[in-house]
Design an enzyme around this catalytic site. Sequence first.
Site, PDB file in Angstrom:
ATOM      1  N   PHE A  78       0.626  -1.037  -0.036  1.00 30.93           N
ATOM      2  CA  PHE A  78      -0.107   0.101   0.116  1.00 30.93           C
ATOM      3  C   PHE A  78       0.904   1.442  -0.038  1.00 30.93           C
ATOM      4  CE2 PHE A  78       0.886  -0.278   4.568  1.00 30.93           C
ATOM      5  CZ  PHE A  78       0.986   1.000   4.918  1.00 30.93           C
ATOM      6  N   CYS A  79       0.279   2.500  -0.439  1.00 27.76           N
ATOM      7  CA  CYS A  79       0.910   3.603  -0.368  1.00 27.76           C
ATOM      8  C   CYS A  79       0.016   4.877   0.112  1.00 27.76           C
ATOM      9  CB  CYS A  79       1.470   3.860  -1.959  1.00 27.76           C
ATOM     10  SG  CYS A  79       0.063   3.949  -2.912  1.00 27.76           S
ATOM     11  N   GLN A  80       0.001   6.002  -0.247  1.00 28.52           N
ATOM     12  CA  GLN A  80      -0.776   6.732   0.294  1.00 28.52           C
ATOM     13  C   GLN A  80      -2.315   7.053  -0.403  1.00 28.52           C
ATOM     14  OE1 GLN A  80       0.186   8.918   2.766  1.00 28.52           O
ATOM     15  NE2 GLN A  80      -1.884   9.853   2.772  1.00 28.52           N
ATOM     16  N   GLY A  82      -2.901   4.826  -3.648  1.00 24.17           N
ATOM     17  CA  GLY A  82      -2.980   3.654  -4.367  1.00 24.17           C
ATOM     18  C   GLY A  82      -2.164   3.371  -5.508  1.00 24.17           C
ATOM     19  N   TYR A 107      -3.330   4.295   2.455  1.00 23.23           N
ATOM     20  CA  TYR A 107      -3.233   4.805   3.697  1.00 23.23           C
ATOM     21  C   TYR A 107      -4.251   5.867   4.098  1.00 23.23           C
ATOM     22  CZ  TYR A 107      -1.436   6.403   7.976  1.00 23.23           C
ATOM     23  OH  TYR A 107      -1.148   6.857   9.339  1.00 23.23           O
TER      24      TYR A 107
END
Length: 115
Positions: A78-80, A82, A107
């Site tokens: 995952f990231c901020q 997508g 996130y």
Amino acid sequence: MAGAPTVSLPELRSLLASGQARLIDVRSREEVAAGTIPGALNIPVSELESALQMEPAAFQALYSAEKPKREDENLIFFCQVGKRGSQATQLARGLGYTGARNYAGAYREWLEKDG
């Protein structure tokens, strides 16, 4: 290549609660310093390809964690928002990590719903 396989927030919660997910945050160290999903390992997307090709002992030394195995069923990136998570998932799958998936809500969704 088709879009990366994804996991939803309810599914992620269930996998985390049962200890069945390996969670990797591919955001920068600066982003992660401001907060992350509990239990996530930070490997910035810029380092991911080399990290996943390291010998297990080198990975352990650098990240203070066991290297994911290619056969791990729920290797979730995952990231901020997508995009980097999707890139990371596709990269990992290309390296033979068949259980790699992207938490598409990222996130941002986690913070909104759980933070």
